[in-house]
Design a protein around this motif. Structure first.
Motif, mmCIF file in Angstrom:
data_model
loop_
_atom_site.group_PDB
_atom_site.id
_atom_site.type_symbol
_atom_site.label_atom_id
_atom_site.label_comp_id
_atom_site.label_asym_id
_atom_site.label_seq_id
_atom_site.Cartn_x
_atom_site.Cartn_y
_atom_site.Cartn_z
ATOM 1 N N GLY A 128 27.788 35.688 41.191
ATOM 2 C CA GLY A 128 27.324 36.287 41.562
ATOM 3 C C GLY A 128 28.143 36.118 43.050
ATOM 4 N N ALA A 129 28.640 35.349 44.008
ATOM 5 C CA ALA A 129 29.115 35.346 44.826
ATOM 6 C C ALA A 129 30.417 36.804 45.005
ATOM 7 N N ALA A 130 31.168 36.415 43.592
ATOM 8 C CA ALA A 130 32.649 37.477 44.132
ATOM 9 C C ALA A 130 31.907 38.436 44.544
ATOM 10 N N LEU A 131 30.860 38.799 43.480
ATOM 11 C CA LEU A 131 30.089 40.323 43.188
ATOM 12 C C LEU A 131 29.883 40.451 44.591
ATOM 13 N N THR A 132 28.921 39.929 44.883
ATOM 14 C CA THR A 132 28.281 39.593 46.675
ATOM 15 C C THR A 132 29.692 40.844 47.602
ATOM 16 N N ALA A 133 30.843 39.790 47.706
ATOM 17 C CA ALA A 133 31.812 39.931 48.452
ATOM 18 C C ALA A 133 32.436 41.181 47.832
ATOM 19 N N LEU A 134 32.657 41.928 46.856
ATOM 20 C CA LEU A 134 33.158 42.686 46.304
ATOM 21 C C LEU A 134 32.467 44.093 46.733
ATOM 22 N N ASN A 135 31.344 43.829 46.270
ATOM 23 C CA ASN A 135 30.572 44.667 46.892
ATOM 24 C C ASN A 135 30.041 44.987 49.046
ATOM 25 N N ARG A 190 36.844 33.550 39.410
ATOM 26 C CA ARG A 190 37.882 32.895 39.217
ATOM 27 C C ARG A 190 37.116 31.176 39.130
ATOM 28 N N GLN A 191 36.076 30.693 39.843
ATOM 29 C CA GLN A 191 35.486 29.634 39.738
ATOM 30 C C GLN A 191 34.404 29.704 39.543
ATOM 31 N N ALA A 192 34.206 30.770 38.760
ATOM 32 C CA ALA A 192 32.785 31.373 37.592
ATOM 33 C C ALA A 192 31.767 31.266 39.200
ATOM 34 N N ALA A 193 32.178 31.555 40.476
ATOM 35 C CA ALA A 193 30.463 31.600 41.091
ATOM 36 C C ALA A 193 30.777 33.232 41.218
ATOM 37 N N LEU A 236 34.610 42.290 36.427
ATOM 38 C CA LEU A 236 34.534 41.289 37.717
ATOM 39 C C LEU A 236 35.815 40.704 37.826
ATOM 40 N N LEU A 237 36.754 40.238 37.309
ATOM 41 C CA LEU A 237 38.513 40.346 38.129
ATOM 42 C C LEU A 237 39.310 41.494 38.423
ATOM 43 N N GLY A 238 39.142 42.406 37.119
ATOM 44 C CA GLY A 238 39.520 43.653 37.351
ATOM 45 C C GLY A 238 39.450 44.667 38.585
ATOM 46 N N ALA A 239 37.820 44.189 38.082
ATOM 47 C CA ALA A 239 37.441 45.702 39.582
ATOM 48 C C ALA A 239 37.704 44.751 40.913
ATOM 49 N N ILE A 240 37.675 43.707 41.171
ATOM 50 C CA ILE A 240 38.392 42.793 42.688
ATOM 51 C C ILE A 240 39.424 43.133 42.665
#
Length: 160
Positions: free
Chosen positions: A60-67, A55-58, A86-90
């Motif tokens: 890359g970091a969000a995808l790393t945390a999700l993965n 939600r803060q446009a980071a 990405l938000l949907g996947a999280i």
């Protein structure tokens, strides 16, 4: 919960307040008296962090945390997602991680993700816990005499 009602594929359950012997356990482990139902987990915390980052446009970091959460369960890494994807996947992963935890419902009410199908014959998913009919007349939190609480978009009138 629910149980199979024979070989037709139908599902049987109980009405609110009804005792039943046809309810099923999700598993012998979860149904055991010693099962510790997690309330807070590292997966939930990491997925909260991932949602905030997305939600803060980071992204890359969000995808790393999700993965990182997905990898713990042998799921492949996701890539090339738009921010809404990405938000949907999280939020879908968080919904799964919070199975049997009221936070899964709270997140769904807040975001409408994942996009859950309605049960057969249902017209909506409850947005709040529903008071039983016998409780409406005795609950001091509901204006009397039997006046319905104020309604808004997330607290629709329940007629059944």
């Amino acid at each position: 919960y629910f149980a199979n009602a024979g070989t037709t594929g139908a599902v049987a359950g109980a009405t609110p307040g009804q005792e039943t012997s046809n309810a099923s356990w999700l598993s012998a482990t979860r149904g055991g008296a010693g099962f510790r139902q997690p309330i807070l987990t590292a997966d939930e915390t990491n997925l909260i962090i991932a949602e905030v980052q997305a939600r803060q446009a980071a992204t890359g970091a969000a995808l790393t945390a999700l993965n990182a959460v997905r990898a713990q369960y042998g799921l492949g890494a996701l890539s090339g997602l738009t921010t809404p994807q990405l938000l949907g996947a999280i939020l879908t992963e968080k919904y799964i991680a919070n199975f049997q935890n009221p936070e899964a419902w709270a997140d769904w009410k807040r975001t409408c993700m994942p996009n859950l199908p309605l049960a057969n014959g249902a017209t909506s998913i409850p947005m709040r816990f529903i008071y039983g009919a016998d409780e409406r007349s005795t609950n001091p939190n509901i204006p009397q005499p039997n006046a319905a609480p104020r309604r808004n978009a997330v607290n629709p009138l329940v007629t059944t």
